[in-house]
Design an enzyme around this catalytic site. Structure first.
Site, PDB file in Angstrom:
ATOM      1  N   LYS A 198       0.829  -1.202   0.000  1.00 19.78           N
ATOM      2  CA  LYS A 198       0.000   0.000   0.000  1.00 19.78           C
ATOM      3  C   LYS A 198       0.873   1.266   0.000  1.00 19.78           C
ATOM      4  O   LYS A 198       2.065   1.216   0.288  1.00 19.78           O
ATOM      5  CB  LYS A 198      -0.939  -0.009   1.205  1.00 19.78           C
ATOM      6  CG  LYS A 198      -1.943  -1.193   1.169  1.00 19.78           C
ATOM      7  CD  LYS A 198      -2.825  -1.237  -0.087  1.00 19.78           C
ATOM      8  CE  LYS A 198      -4.137  -1.955   0.074  1.00 19.78           C
ATOM      9  NZ  LYS A 198      -4.082  -3.418  -0.097  1.00 19.78           N
TER      10      LYS A 198
HETATM   11  C1  PLP Z   1      -5.399  -4.254   0.706  1.00 18.44           C
HETATM   12  C2  PLP Z   1      -6.860  -4.140   0.760  1.00 18.44           C
HETATM   13  C3  PLP Z   1      -7.622  -4.574   1.856  1.00 18.44           C
HETATM   14  C4  PLP Z   1      -7.100  -5.406   2.975  1.00 18.44           C
HETATM   15  O1  PLP Z   1      -5.924  -5.080   3.505  1.00 18.44           O
HETATM   16  P1  PLP Z   1      -4.931  -6.140   4.204  1.00 18.44           P
HETATM   17  O2  PLP Z   1      -4.142  -5.241   5.066  1.00 18.44           O
HETATM   18  O3  PLP Z   1      -4.109  -6.753   3.119  1.00 18.44           O
HETATM   19  O4  PLP Z   1      -5.742  -7.106   4.971  1.00 18.44           O
HETATM   20  C5  PLP Z   1      -8.985  -4.297   1.871  1.00 18.44           C
HETATM   21  N1  PLP Z   1      -9.589  -3.675   0.849  1.00 18.44           N
HETATM   22  C6  PLP Z   1      -8.901  -3.277  -0.238  1.00 18.44           C
HETATM   23  C7  PLP Z   1      -9.629  -2.554  -1.322  1.00 18.44           C
HETATM   24  C8  PLP Z   1      -7.530  -3.518  -0.335  1.00 18.44           C
HETATM   25  O5  PLP Z   1      -6.876  -3.145  -1.432  1.00 18.44           O
END
Ligand code: PLP
Length: 405
Positions: free
Chosen positions: A186
């Site tokens: 992210k």
């Molecule tokens: C990455 C992501 C998540 C979940 O995040 P994690 O930290 O990997 O559990 C939820 N929603 C979206 C749209 C994402 O891209």
């Protein structure tokens, strides 16, 4: 796109504070921690940077969604409307609290189509969950109006939209609650982590307890805390929070680079008249983690994808239509309601309903869409080379009438 690309001494310094003290847990051990409270400090930094009143760090973005839904009182029998194009975590979290995921079409914003949302509302609908996919936002004015009219909760999955805004407000802080993921890929990372943001004190207090076994966190002695309700352990560690504390101090720099690289790539692609771009409800608010572009037909798009692959440059160009993780087409585990433990019969039936539901409107959008991830490490030369390569492939494919008909 991701903060991990620019790993630095700032992250090492914050991590070292924790490594030196050896206090890896966010709660307690006051005497040994040399004054370092990384999770608490990161929550304060998040409130300050994103402009929300409260935030609760947790172990992942998925945990943040489950925590937020529980804190908002969403559970058995409640329907949550979310988009057909999202990461699997969105519906996983809904099912995890016993609620019913109701997936509906996206439009050319690549996010919830407000008309599809309206059409899906039933007396059981409790919450609308827009997902701000690929760095840009849903039409929040339209969705807020629907929530107001039908008295529904608005929960933003802003996991992919760190740093984006809508009409001046940070994405993730507009609804009753919003979530970010700080997983490794992210825009800002903790390695693993997530956060629930809210302006509602009740939602914050419930999130705080829910993510730590229901602890009320009122006393100085953790062992003597009361547990007003049943919670789980979704705690973040001090090591992960330390990374996030470094990354948030650098986020403005990440976003500046991201926006510059995004603009340069978009300029190159804009020179091809057949390419159009994703509609962005507030263009100034795009976090610019991806350039998402459309070709006139699905056949032309598939041909471009094939050619990118043949030339060894597909990496970083996402054809979500064919992707296992982000689009309903390949979610057979959802459509067959394959779970390890039994679901209630009603929930199972409502989940399996998606197997035969018509998503042709989403297909028509996503089958023509490619999203190119913006790297923070591209040099000007590399960026131009990549853009020119993609443009050359598109021109070559479009010169073949068979795929444009
Ligand atoms: C990455 C992501 C998540 C979940 O995040 P994690 O930290 O990997 O559990 C939820 N929603 C979206 C749209 C994402 O891209």
């Amino acid at each position: 796109m991701p903060g991990f690309e620019l790993w630095s001494d700032v992250e090492r310094k914050h991590l070292n504070d924790v490594v030196q003290s050896g206090v890896l847990m966010r709660y307690g051990f006051d005497g040994n921690r040399n004054g370092h409270w990384k999770a608490k400090e990161l929550e304060a930094a998040i409130n300050n940077y994103y402009g929300c009143k409260y935030s609760q760090l947790v172990s992942s973005g998925t945990a943040a969604l489950s925590t937020a839904m529980s804190a908002l009182g969403i559970g058995y029998g409640d329907e949550v409307i979310c988009p057909s194009f999202t990461f699997v975590a969105s519906f996983e979290a809904i099912v995890s609290v016993g609620a019913v995921p109701v997936l509906v079409d996206v439009d050319d914003t690549l996010t919830l189509d407000p008309a599809a949302v309206k059409a899906a509302i039933t007396p059981k609908t409790k919450c609308i969950m827009p997902v701000h996919m690929c760095g840009s936002m849903a039409d929040m004015d339209a969705l807020q109006a629907i929530c107001k009219e039908h008295n529904l909760i608005l929960l933003e999955d802003a996991c992919q939209a760190i740093g984006g805004t809508y009409k001046g407000k940070k994405l993730g802080t507009i609804g009753d609650a919003g979530t970010f993921s700080f997983d490794y890929v992210k825009t800002m990372t903790c390695g693993e982590g997530g956060v629930v943001m809210t302006n509602r004190e009740d939602v914050y207090i419930s999130s705080d307890g829910y993510s730590d076994h229901g602890h009320d966190h009122l006393g100085a002695d953790r062992g003597a805390d009361l547990h007003p309700f049943i919670g789980y352990n979704f705690r973040i560690s001090e090591l992960h929070a330390a990374v996030g504390l470094a990354q948030i101090s650098r986020l403005d720099d990440f976003l500046t680079i991201q926006k510059r690289n995004h603009a340069a790539l978009k300029t190159i692609l804009s020179q091809i008249p057949e390419i159009s771009f994703r509609r962005i409800p507030d263009a100034d608010g795009d976090s610019c983690s991806f350039v998402c572009w459309f070709l006139p037909t699905a056949a032309a798009t598939q041909a471009v994808v094939d050619e990118l692959k043949a030339q060894g440059i597909l990496a970083g160009n996402f054809y979500w239509f064919n992707n296992n993780w982000h689009y309903i087409r390949k979610w057979d585990h959802l459509k067959n309601a394959v779970t390890l433990n039994a679901l209630s019969p009603e929930l199972k039936e409502k989940v399996m309903y998606h197997a035969n539901k018509d998503f042709s409107a989403s297909d028509a959008i996503l089958s023509r869409c490619i999203c190119t991830a913006i790297s923070l490490t591209w040099t000007d030369e590399l960026l131009k080379e990549k853009g020119d390569q993609i443009a050359a492939i598109v021109k070559k494919v479009l010169s073949n009438v068979a795929v444009t008909a």
